[in-house]
Design an enzyme around this catalytic site. Sequence first.
Site, short mmCIF file in Angstrom:
data_model
loop_
_atom_site.label_atom_id
_atom_site.label_comp_id
_atom_site.label_asym_id
_atom_site.label_seq_id
_atom_site.Cartn_x
_atom_site.Cartn_y
_atom_site.Cartn_z
N GLU A 29 59.79 -8.59 -80.37
CA GLU A 29 59.91 -8.40 -78.92
C GLU A 29 61.35 -8.00 -78.65
O GLU A 29 62.27 -8.78 -78.88
CB GLU A 29 59.62 -9.70 -78.18
CG GLU A 29 58.17 -10.06 -78.06
CD GLU A 29 57.95 -11.25 -77.13
OE1 GLU A 29 57.01 -11.20 -76.32
OE2 GLU A 29 58.71 -12.23 -77.20
N GLU B 174 48.69 -18.39 -75.50
CA GLU B 174 49.45 -17.55 -76.42
C GLU B 174 50.26 -18.51 -77.30
O GLU B 174 50.87 -19.45 -76.79
CB GLU B 174 50.38 -16.63 -75.62
CG GLU B 174 51.28 -15.77 -76.47
CD GLU B 174 52.08 -14.77 -75.63
OE1 GLU B 174 51.95 -14.79 -74.38
OE2 GLU B 174 52.82 -13.98 -76.21
#
Length: 233
Positions: free
Chosen positions: A223, A130
């Site tokens: 996020e 990621e």
Amino acid sequence: MLCFLLPIVLVSAAIASPLATRQIDTSSHCGVLLDQWGASGASSGSDCAKLTSVSGTTVAWTTNWSWTGGSGVKSFTNIQLDVGLNKQLSQIKSIPTVWNWSQTTQGSIVADVAYDLFTSATSGGSNANEIMIWMANFNAGPISAVYMSNGQPQPVASSINVAGHTWNLYSGSNGANNVFSFLPTSGTIISFSADLNYFLKYLTAYEGLSTSQYLITAQAGTEATSGTATLTT
Ligand SMILES: *[C@@H]1O[C@H](CO)[C@@H](O)[C@H](O)[C@H]1NC(C)=O
Ligand SMILES: *[C@@H]1O[C@H](CO)[C@@H](O)[C@H](O)[C@H]1NC(C)=O
């Protein structure tokens, strides 16, 4: 406004095919399809998102969220690139993007605003790496394998210049895959125009990321861990 300069679909809301061919849905979507992967860790809260306009490859959207409790990320409301993926890193020439955004908050929040890319050993395979490129860090922190004695994450590279900005790079595992996080060394980047391929090139040159990996996912969003905020992009 967020632009990948390629057709985009929004995963945060309810549209799942190239936007140019469809009437856009500007209604607000709350609580569903918002990638609320950590919502069960909250004692209360929700998030909502809606598209405000789509023009060519540029998408304007907004998300408002409010989460209480728990220390983990509750939601990653994002838009996602839908074409040009599943290419090996060695085959990618460029990933141009522009992202202008603003945010209002009530009180203190814990969140980031970031691009999130995933690579895999195979086309369409499971996540192996990621790669996060943070535009802003609001009292949150990157995943890191190493922490310093003062409790701060230890970068694997400091003050590196990539795509016209200066970053600290962190690396560690989230339990499922390796995570590289580029964080701006100072402040927030509210107007970003860059070729994301430079970040991939940095990692293949200096951090052992294999050029045979496939880019399988490219997203941009926020996020959210706790607090109340509205992100307009
Ligand atoms: C982003 O902001 C910059 C600087 O304000 C501006 O020149 C550019 O046109 C904006 N781009 C988009 C896609 O909104
Ligand atoms: C987000 O905004 C919508 C529309 O104004 C509102 O109905 C909703 O309650 C808000 N949600 C949060 C979590 O702030």
